[in-house]
Design a protein around this motif. Structure first.
Motif, PDB file in Angstrom:
ATOM      1  N   LEU A 185      31.281  31.398  51.507  1.00 42.65           N
ATOM      2  CA  LEU A 185      32.672  31.615  51.906  1.00 42.65           C
ATOM      3  C   LEU A 185      33.451  30.307  51.949  1.00 42.65           C
ATOM      4  CD1 LEU A 185      32.248  34.263  54.763  1.00 42.65           C
ATOM      5  CD2 LEU A 185      33.286  34.621  52.507  1.00 42.65           C
ATOM      6  N   LEU A 186      32.837  29.264  52.508  1.00 42.96           N
ATOM      7  CA  LEU A 186      33.512  27.962  52.590  1.00 42.96           C
ATOM      8  C   LEU A 186      33.735  27.374  51.194  1.00 42.96           C
ATOM      9  CD1 LEU A 186      31.586  26.423  55.627  1.00 42.96           C
ATOM     10  CD2 LEU A 186      33.886  27.405  55.619  1.00 42.96           C
ATOM     11  N   ILE A 187      32.722  27.468  50.330  1.00 41.52           N
ATOM     12  CA  ILE A 187      32.843  26.920  48.984  1.00 41.52           C
ATOM     13  C   ILE A 187      33.859  27.710  48.164  1.00 41.52           C
ATOM     14  CG2 ILE A 187      31.593  26.472  46.825  1.00 41.52           C
ATOM     15  CD1 ILE A 187      29.073  26.070  48.588  1.00 41.52           C
ATOM     16  N   TRP A 188      33.904  29.030  48.365  1.00 44.58           N
ATOM     17  CA  TRP A 188      34.885  29.854  47.650  1.00 44.58           C
ATOM     18  C   TRP A 188      36.300  29.408  47.991  1.00 44.58           C
ATOM     19  CZ3 TRP A 188      39.116  32.884  48.173  1.00 44.58           C
ATOM     20  CH2 TRP A 188      39.401  33.784  47.152  1.00 44.58           C
ATOM     21  N   LEU A 189      36.554  29.140  49.253  1.00 47.23           N
ATOM     22  CA  LEU A 189      37.894  28.686  49.658  1.00 47.23           C
ATOM     23  C   LEU A 189      38.232  27.352  49.007  1.00 47.23           C
ATOM     24  CD1 LEU A 189      37.799  29.614  53.462  1.00 47.23           C
ATOM     25  CD2 LEU A 189      39.099  30.767  51.644  1.00 47.23           C
ATOM     26  N   GLY A 190      37.236  26.448  48.942  1.00 52.62           N
ATOM     27  CA  GLY A 190      37.471  25.165  48.290  1.00 52.62           C
ATOM     28  C   GLY A 190      37.724  25.321  46.802  1.00 52.62           C
ATOM     29  N   ALA A 191      36.980  26.205  46.158  1.00 50.11           N
ATOM     30  CA  ALA A 191      37.163  26.423  44.721  1.00 50.11           C
ATOM     31  C   ALA A 191      38.535  27.018  44.423  1.00 50.11           C
ATOM     32  CB  ALA A 191      36.058  27.339  44.191  1.00 50.11           C
ATOM     33  N   ALA A 192      38.968  27.954  45.259  1.00 48.58           N
ATOM     34  CA  ALA A 192      40.281  28.568  45.051  1.00 48.58           C
ATOM     35  C   ALA A 192      41.396  27.533  45.142  1.00 48.58           C
ATOM     36  CB  ALA A 192      40.498  29.677  46.076  1.00 48.58           C
ATOM     37  N   ARG A 193      41.177  26.513  45.934  1.00 50.16           N
ATOM     38  CA  ARG A 193      42.208  25.491  46.134  1.00 50.16           C
ATOM     39  C   ARG A 193      42.155  24.386  45.076  1.00 50.16           C
ATOM     40  NH1 ARG A 193      45.378  23.895  50.391  1.00 50.16           N
ATOM     41  NH2 ARG A 193      45.920  21.692  50.495  1.00 50.16           N
ATOM     42  N   VAL A 194      40.958  24.018  44.629  1.00 52.97           N
ATOM     43  CA  VAL A 194      40.788  22.818  43.804  1.00 52.97           C
ATOM     44  C   VAL A 194      40.736  23.106  42.307  1.00 52.97           C
ATOM     45  CG1 VAL A 194      39.206  20.915  43.290  1.00 52.97           C
ATOM     46  CG2 VAL A 194      39.648  21.567  45.661  1.00 52.97           C
ATOM     47  N   LEU A 195      40.090  24.190  41.895  1.00 57.97           N
ATOM     48  CA  LEU A 195      39.909  24.444  40.464  1.00 57.97           C
ATOM     49  C   LEU A 195      41.250  24.702  39.773  1.00 57.97           C
ATOM     50  CD1 LEU A 195      36.771  26.752  40.193  1.00 57.97           C
ATOM     51  CD2 LEU A 195      37.032  24.454  39.277  1.00 57.97           C
ATOM     52  N   PRO A 196      41.498  24.074  38.626  1.00 60.09           N
ATOM     53  CA  PRO A 196      42.726  24.364  37.868  1.00 60.09           C
ATOM     54  C   PRO A 196      42.563  25.650  37.062  1.00 60.09           C
ATOM     55  CG  PRO A 196      41.408  22.774  36.673  1.00 60.09           C
ATOM     56  CD  PRO A 196      40.670  23.048  37.970  1.00 60.09           C
ATOM     57  N   ALA A 197      43.671  26.187  36.598  1.00 61.33           N
ATOM     58  CA  ALA A 197      43.604  27.329  35.685  1.00 61.33           C
ATOM     59  C   ALA A 197      42.963  26.869  34.376  1.00 61.33           C
ATOM     60  CB  ALA A 197      45.003  27.880  35.439  1.00 61.33           C
ATOM     61  N   LEU A 198      42.056  27.664  33.841  1.00 62.38           N
ATOM     62  CA  LEU A 198      41.323  27.302  32.622  1.00 62.38           C
ATOM     63  C   LEU A 198      41.381  28.486  31.661  1.00 62.38           C
ATOM     64  CD1 LEU A 198      38.271  25.582  34.328  1.00 62.38           C
ATOM     65  CD2 LEU A 198      40.042  24.435  33.002  1.00 62.38           C
ATOM     66  N   SER A 199      42.466  28.552  30.904  1.00 58.48           N
ATOM     67  CA  SER A 199      42.662  29.681  29.985  1.00 58.48           C
ATOM     68  C   SER A 199      42.927  29.240  28.555  1.00 58.48           C
ATOM     69  CB  SER A 199      43.820  30.555  30.474  1.00 58.48           C
ATOM     70  OG  SER A 199      45.008  29.793  30.582  1.00 58.48           O
ATOM     71  N   ALA A 200      42.832  27.937  28.258  1.00 59.31           N
ATOM     72  CA  ALA A 200      43.130  27.459  26.914  1.00 59.31           C
ATOM     73  C   ALA A 200      42.172  28.029  25.874  1.00 59.31           C
ATOM     74  CB  ALA A 200      43.086  25.926  26.872  1.00 59.31           C
ATOM     75  N   HIS A 201      40.947  28.391  26.311  1.00 58.66           N
ATOM     76  CA  HIS A 201      39.942  28.904  25.389  1.00 58.66           C
ATOM     77  C   HIS A 201      40.278  30.312  24.885  1.00 58.66           C
ATOM     78  CE1 HIS A 201      38.956  30.552  29.309  1.00 58.66           C
ATOM     79  NE2 HIS A 201      38.385  31.551  28.666  1.00 58.66           N
ATOM     80  N   CYS A 202      41.179  31.005  25.575  1.00 58.53           N
ATOM     81  CA  CYS A 202      41.430  32.412  25.248  1.00 58.53           C
ATOM     82  C   CYS A 202      42.085  32.582  23.883  1.00 58.53           C
ATOM     83  CB  CYS A 202      42.305  33.057  26.325  1.00 58.53           C
ATOM     84  SG  CYS A 202      41.503  33.157  27.944  1.00 58.53           S
ATOM     85  N   GLY A 203      42.903  31.618  23.461  1.00 62.22           N
ATOM     86  CA  GLY A 203      43.526  31.708  22.146  1.00 62.22           C
ATOM     87  C   GLY A 203      44.688  32.678  22.131  1.00 62.22           C
ATOM     88  N   ALA A 204      45.303  32.781  20.978  1.00 61.67           N
ATOM     89  CA  ALA A 204      46.492  33.632  20.849  1.00 61.67           C
ATOM     90  C   ALA A 204      46.140  35.098  20.675  1.00 61.67           C
ATOM     91  CB  ALA A 204      47.325  33.162  19.653  1.00 61.67           C
ATOM     92  N   ALA A 205      44.971  35.393  20.134  1.00 64.56           N
ATOM     93  CA  ALA A 205      44.603  36.788  19.853  1.00 64.56           C
ATOM     94  C   ALA A 205      43.156  37.037  20.247  1.00 64.56           C
ATOM     95  CB  ALA A 205      44.802  37.101  18.375  1.00 64.56           C
ATOM     96  N   PRO A 206      42.887  37.269  21.556  1.00 67.45           N
ATOM     97  CA  PRO A 206      41.520  37.512  21.979  1.00 67.45           C
ATOM     98  C   PRO A 206      40.975  38.804  21.385  1.00 67.45           C
ATOM     99  CG  PRO A 206      43.059  38.020  23.758  1.00 67.45           C
ATOM    100  CD  PRO A 206      43.857  37.377  22.662  1.00 67.45           C
ATOM    101  N   ALA A 207      39.664  38.852  21.284  1.00 67.74           N
ATOM    102  CA  ALA A 207      39.013  40.039  20.725  1.00 67.74           C
ATOM    103  C   ALA A 207      39.281  41.256  21.596  1.00 67.74           C
ATOM    104  CB  ALA A 207      37.515  39.796  20.605  1.00 67.74           C
TER     105      ALA A 207
END
Length: 416
Positions: free
Chosen positions: A182-204
């Motif tokens: 629970l504590l680590i989840w709260l830290g991850a929600a606050r610190v991790l950036p959005a990471l969606s560049a891999h999705c591309g323009a036309a996902p499968a």
């Protein structure tokens, strides 16, 4: 699929903070898996079960983690890595709560299966994030940082869990995992950036998911990497789940004293994990894998043929086993991030995680079949497991040279 945009590099301080946060998430997953092994004597006593039954619970986690990872390959590259990580981590936390509240062994096994379904995906998401953010020439060091989670689990998580289990019952470590998660989840929600560049323009599309999954297994270099991963994990799990029951039953070590053995092993890996990662970048992932894997054969054979010895001797010896068996996973994991094309990295690592978990389940299952408990309570057949693990290790050392990444493969095609 459309072309994927590269993920912008992070500042050095932010990158290091992110890696350590990923290490903490991985810490909870590894502790959840590892703590079952030193708890084996207490579970055997509490539920009146055999070592093979304990290995069955370990296998249930591994099989379900493998199936979950295989299914994740169909969707992991469709979503923002951060959102997917947080969602699966939440389910993983609930699975540990179910383990802690299990009223009997059957419910515990089902809860372990649920833990495998959720936790089995987290490792591949973490490695996909590393592959997205960290350049290939620095992934060994980055993997070394994240793999210190194994050391932290062994040096802190498992010993604390064993002590808590000795004083408050076998369920106590799982309650601890719920709180930490629970504590680590709260830290991850606050610190991790959005990471969606891999999705591309036309996902499968979903209709393409299964064909895309099957396509992963049609690429020769993927198959070679999967075989290496599966054999490495099977070799480890022929030995690791049975260390605590054998030490307690055959050498007379008290269950609570296993804490000191794992503490020594974890402290050693805490010092060596990052160093092995740096070596992987400096000398090559293939070469370092061979070095560490060959060295690991000696402690594997020694721990599966232990004569009567005092606790202090076990404490001195165990670091050699831990550093070598866990250390070979560092160049292996770093090598796996170089195998696929970037757009398929998440799917490939999910499939690879599935193969690793299936290899783990197979190793634990086969290892449990060879063990027998006599009238005096001693466990026999462990030496057979050691020789099988050593033989599989030799195969991986011979095979690793055939495993090559996407860039070398592409260059070879162009040269031809």
């Amino acid at each position: 699929m459309g072309a994927t945009m590269p993920t912008p590099p992070l500042p050095a301080g932010r990158e290091r903070a992110l890696l350590w946060l990923l290490a903490l998430i991985q810490f909870t997953v590894i502790m959840d898996f590892m703590v079952m092994m030193p708890l084996a004597p207490q579970l055997m006593s509490a539920f009146a079960i055999s070592p093979a039954a304990v290995s069955g619970a370990v296998s249930a986690y591994a099989w379900c983690a493998g199936l979950s990872g295989l299914f994740a390959a169909t969707y992991i590259d469709r979503f923002d890595r951060k959102k997917l990580l947080l969602s699966m981590f939440c389910l993983f936390t609930l699975s540990n709560l179910a383990c802690a509240m299990a009223p009997n062994f059957h419910v515990l096994v089902l809860s372990r299966a649920f833990a495998g379904l959720s936790g089995g995906v987290l490792g591949s998401i973490i490695m996909a994030i590393i592959g997205d953010i960290i350049p290939a020439q620095r992934r060994g060091a980055a993997t070394g940082i994240v793999m210190t989670s194994f050391s932290l689990a062994a040096v802190a998580g498992v010993p604390i869990g064993v002590v808590m289990a000795a004083h408050f019952g076998w369920a106590a470590p799982f309650y601890l995992l719920v709180l930490l998660s629970l504590l680590i989840w709260l830290g991850a929600a606050r610190v991790l950036p959005a990471l969606s560049a891999h999705c591309g323009a036309a996902p499968a599309t979903l209709a393409q998911a299964l064909p895309n999954l099957l396509a992963l297994f049609r690429v020769p270099r993927h198959l070679g990497a999967f075989l290496l991963s599966g054999l490495t994990m099977a070799a480890s799990m022929l030995v690791i789940p049975f260390i605590s029951p054998v030490i307690v039953s055959n050498l007379g070590v008290k269950p609570a004293d296993i804490t000191w053995i794992y503490l020594a092993g974890g402290a050693a890996t805490l010092l060596t994990a990052r160093r092995i990662g740096v070596w992987s970048d400096r000398y090559g992932k293939h070469r370092v894998y061979r070095w560490v894997a060959l060295f690991s054969m000696l402690p594997i054979l020694l721990i599966t043929h232990l004569p009567a010895m005092p606790l202090l001797a076990l404490i001195v010896f165990f670091p050699f086993f831990m550093t070598s068996v866990s250390g070979r996973n560092i160049p292996l994991q770093a090598l796996m991030t170089t195998i696929p094309e970037p757009a398929k990295r998440g799917a490939f690592l999910s499939a690879n995680s599935a193969v690793q978990q299936l290899g783990s389940g197979l190793g634990a299952w086969v290892g449990g079949l060879s063990l027998h408990t006599d009238a005096a309570g001693h466990i026999s057949g462990y030496g057979v497991n050691g020789w099988l693990a050593a033989a599989l290790t030799v195969l991986t050392v011979l095979w690793v040279g055939r495993v090559r990444g996407a860039a070398p493969a592409a260059q070879a095609v162009q040269a031809a």
